[in-house]
Design a protein around this motif. Structure first.
Motif, PDB file in Angstrom:
ATOM      1  N   ALA A 126       0.772  -1.072  -0.239  1.00 14.01           N
ATOM      2  CA  ALA A 126       0.342   0.222   0.191  1.00 14.01           C
ATOM      3  C   ALA A 126       0.868   1.385  -0.122  1.00 14.01           C
ATOM      4  CB  ALA A 126      -0.895  -0.104   1.243  1.00 14.01           C
ATOM      5  N   VAL A 127       2.171   1.333   1.016  1.00 11.31           N
ATOM      6  CA  VAL A 127       2.918   2.291   0.599  1.00 11.31           C
ATOM      7  C   VAL A 127       3.130   2.519  -0.467  1.00 11.31           C
ATOM      8  CG1 VAL A 127       4.691   3.397   1.998  1.00 11.31           C
ATOM      9  CG2 VAL A 127       2.678   2.293   3.572  1.00 11.31           C
ATOM     10  N   LYS A 128       4.226   1.306  -0.851  1.00 12.74           N
ATOM     11  CA  LYS A 128       5.161   1.559  -2.082  1.00 12.74           C
ATOM     12  C   LYS A 128       4.061   1.949  -3.534  1.00 12.74           C
ATOM     13  CE  LYS A 128       9.028   0.675   0.177  1.00 12.74           C
ATOM     14  NZ  LYS A 128       9.981   2.004  -0.228  1.00 12.74           N
ATOM     15  N   THR A 129       3.247   1.426  -3.347  1.00 16.66           N
ATOM     16  CA  THR A 129       1.891   1.605  -4.644  1.00 16.66           C
ATOM     17  C   THR A 129       0.919   2.611  -4.226  1.00 16.66           C
ATOM     18  OG1 THR A 129       0.818   0.102  -3.425  1.00 16.66           O
ATOM     19  CG2 THR A 129       1.696  -0.408  -5.064  1.00 16.66           C
ATOM     20  N   LYS A 130       1.559   3.388  -3.360  1.00 12.11           N
ATOM     21  CA  LYS A 130       1.122   4.855  -3.315  1.00 12.11           C
ATOM     22  C   LYS A 130      -0.495   4.634  -3.443  1.00 12.11           C
ATOM     23  CE  LYS A 130       4.657   7.905  -4.433  1.00 12.11           C
ATOM     24  NZ  LYS A 130       5.895   7.004  -4.385  1.00 12.11           N
ATOM     25  N   ALA A 131      -1.368   3.916  -2.633  1.00 13.29           N
ATOM     26  CA  ALA A 131      -2.822   3.502  -2.397  1.00 13.29           C
ATOM     27  C   ALA A 131      -3.185   4.924  -1.915  1.00 13.29           C
ATOM     28  CB  ALA A 131      -2.409   1.974  -1.636  1.00 13.29           C
ATOM     29  N   SER A 132      -3.001   5.200  -0.823  1.00 12.74           N
ATOM     30  CA  SER A 132      -3.843   6.893  -0.724  1.00 12.74           C
ATOM     31  C   SER A 132      -3.202   7.696  -1.021  1.00 12.74           C
ATOM     32  CB  SER A 132      -4.602   6.486   0.293  1.00 12.74           C
ATOM     33  OG  SER A 132      -3.751   6.299   1.501  1.00 12.74           O
ATOM     34  N   LYS A 133      -2.121   8.473  -1.754  1.00 11.31           N
ATOM     35  CA  LYS A 133      -0.895   9.334  -1.743  1.00 11.31           C
ATOM     36  C   LYS A 133      -2.300  10.408  -2.095  1.00 11.31           C
ATOM     37  CE  LYS A 133       3.416  10.658  -1.154  1.00 11.31           C
ATOM     38  NZ  LYS A 133       4.008   9.876   0.461  1.00 11.31           N
ATOM     39  N   GLY A 134      -2.979  10.108  -2.404  1.00  8.29           N
ATOM     40  CA  GLY A 134      -3.793  11.372  -3.327  1.00  8.29           C
ATOM     41  C   GLY A 134      -4.261  11.789  -2.587  1.00  8.29           C
ATOM     42  N   TRP A 135      -5.055  11.174  -0.857  1.00  4.33           N
ATOM     43  CA  TRP A 135      -5.161  11.859  -0.053  1.00  4.33           C
ATOM     44  C   TRP A 135      -4.925  12.935   0.525  1.00  4.33           C
ATOM     45  CZ3 TRP A 135     -10.103  11.844   0.264  1.00  4.33           C
ATOM     46  CH2 TRP A 135     -11.809  11.430  -0.553  1.00  4.33           C
ATOM     47  N   LEU A 136      -3.445  12.073   1.298  1.00  4.95           N
ATOM     48  CA  LEU A 136      -2.356  12.408   1.563  1.00  4.95           C
ATOM     49  C   LEU A 136      -2.389  13.903   1.351  1.00  4.95           C
ATOM     50  CD1 LEU A 136      -0.813  11.986   4.462  1.00  4.95           C
ATOM     51  CD2 LEU A 136       1.222  11.833   2.716  1.00  4.95           C
ATOM     52  N   THR A 137      -1.893  14.340   0.110  1.00  6.39           N
ATOM     53  CA  THR A 137      -1.948  15.883  -1.017  1.00  6.39           C
ATOM     54  C   THR A 137      -2.940  16.495  -1.523  1.00  6.39           C
ATOM     55  OG1 THR A 137      -1.910  14.446  -3.075  1.00  6.39           O
ATOM     56  CG2 THR A 137       0.323  14.168  -1.497  1.00  6.39           C
ATOM     57  N   ALA A 138      -3.939  15.726  -1.146  1.00  7.91           N
ATOM     58  CA  ALA A 138      -4.955  16.715  -2.050  1.00  7.91           C
ATOM     59  C   ALA A 138      -5.574  17.799  -0.683  1.00  7.91           C
ATOM     60  CB  ALA A 138      -6.617  15.855  -1.710  1.00  7.91           C
TER      61      ALA A 138
END
Length: 271
Positions: A249-261
Motif C-alpha cells: 500500500a505504501v509503495k504503490t502510493k495507494a492513498s497518497k492522493g488523499w494525503l496530498t489533496a
C-alpha cells in the motif's frame, strides 16, 4: 424484502450516492424521506423521484448535532411519516496529514460519520421494530477495512461504521430488521475532487453503489464490497500477509492522493 410500496429514509439525499440511491429506489416504487443539511439541495432529486409516481418528503437536519436529530425524528413522528428502510449515507471525508488539520475538522467527521449514524439509528429503531419488516443500510468504505495515509480519521470513522453494523446485525439477527453495510472504492462524486486515484483504489461509478444498496436490501446481505473484487486486496491479503499488504500500500502510493489533496470541510457543512 420486497421493496415496492415501502418508504426509505435516506440521509445525504441532496447529491452524489445519496441522490442516486433515492432515484434508484423511486424507480423500484419506493417513497422517499430525504434528509440533508439544506433542504433546498434536494429540489432536483425531489423532481426526479416524483417523476416515477412516488412521494418525496424533504427535511433539513444537521446530523452532527444530537439535538437536531432528536427534533427531526420527533417531527416526522408527529407528521405520521412511516418508513421501513433507513439508509445512513451522509458522511464527510476531510483528508491530509493527521497533524495538519485543526482538530475541530476531525471532530466534525467523527460527529457526522459515527455519532450521527449511531444516534439516528438509535432514534429510528423503535419505529422500525414496529414494522412487519425493515432494513438498515450503513455506508462505510474500503477505508473501513484498511486504514491508510491521509485518511486517518476518515478510516477510523468508517472502521467504526463497519463494527457498529456487524454488531447491530448480530444483535438484530433473530428479528425482522436486516442490517447491511456497503464498502465502496472511490466513487466518482465531488467527495473525491482533487484526489488522485491509484490502481489499489479504483474509481467507480456512483450508480454502482446505489444499485449495490438496493440489492443488499432485497437480499438482506451483510457486508458488500463495491466492486466485489476488492475483497481480495482489501480484506483477504491484509489478513493473510499484513506486513506485505502494508508495504504494498505504501509503495504503490495507494492513498497518497488523499494525503496530498489535504481536503477540509465542504462549504455546505456548518462548523
Amino acid at each position: 424484502m420486497e421493496i415496492k410500496g415501502k418508504t426509505a429514509l435516506v440521509t445525504g439525499a441532496g447529491m452524489g450516492i445519496g441522490a442516486l440511491t433515492c432515484v434508484e429506489l423511486a424507480k423500484a416504487g419506493v417513497h422517499i424521506i430525504g434528509v440533508d443539511v439544506l433542504k433546498e439541495t434536494m429540489s432536483d432529486v425531489q423532481k426526479q423521484v416524483e417523476s416515477f409516481g412516488v412521494k418525496f418528503y424533504g427535511y433539513s437536519c444537521d446530523l452532527s448535532r444530537e439535538e437536531n436529530i432528536e427534533t427531526f425524528t420527533k417531527q416526522i413522528q408527529y407528521e405520521g411519516r412511516s418508513f421501513q428502510i433507513l439508509i445512513n449515507n451522509a458522511g464527510i471525508a476531510p483528508s491530509g496529514p493527521f497533524i495538519s488539520q485543526n482538530f475541530s475538522v476531525w471532530k466534525k467527521a467523527i460527529s457526522i460519520n459515527i455519532e450521527g449514524v449511531a444516534k439516528l439509528t438509535h432514534s429510528c429503531l423503535p419505529h422500525l421494530s414496529s414494522q412487519p419488516e425493515a432494513h438498515i443500510v450503513n455506508l462505510a468504505s474500503i477505508a473501513g477495512k484498511f486504514g491508510s495515509e491521509g485518511t486517518v480519521i476518515y478510516s477510523a470513522t468508517k472502521h467504526a461504521v463497519v463494527g457498529f453494523s456487524q454488531a447491530l446485525r448480530m444483535e438484530l439477527y433473530e428479528t425482522k430488521i436486516g442490517v447491511s453495510w456497503i464498502c465502496p472504492s472511490m466513487a466518482k462524486t465531488r467527495m473525491i475532487d482533487g484526489v488522485k486515484p491509484s490502481a489499489f483504489t479504483p474509481v467507480i461509478e456512483p450508480i454502482d453503489v446505489a444499485k449495490a444498496i438496493l440489492k443488499a436490501i432485497r437480499k438482506n446481505k451483510g457486508e458488500v464490497m463495491v466492486p466485489a473484487s476488492l475483497r481480495f486486496s482489501i480484506v483477504i491479503l491484509p489478513a493473510l500477509f499484513p506486513r506485505f499488504a502494508l508495504w504494498l500500500a505504501v509503495k504503490t502510493k495507494a492513498s497518497k492522493g488523499w494525503l496530498t489533496a489535504n481536503k477540509g470541510l465542504e462549504k455546505n457543512i456548518p462548523v
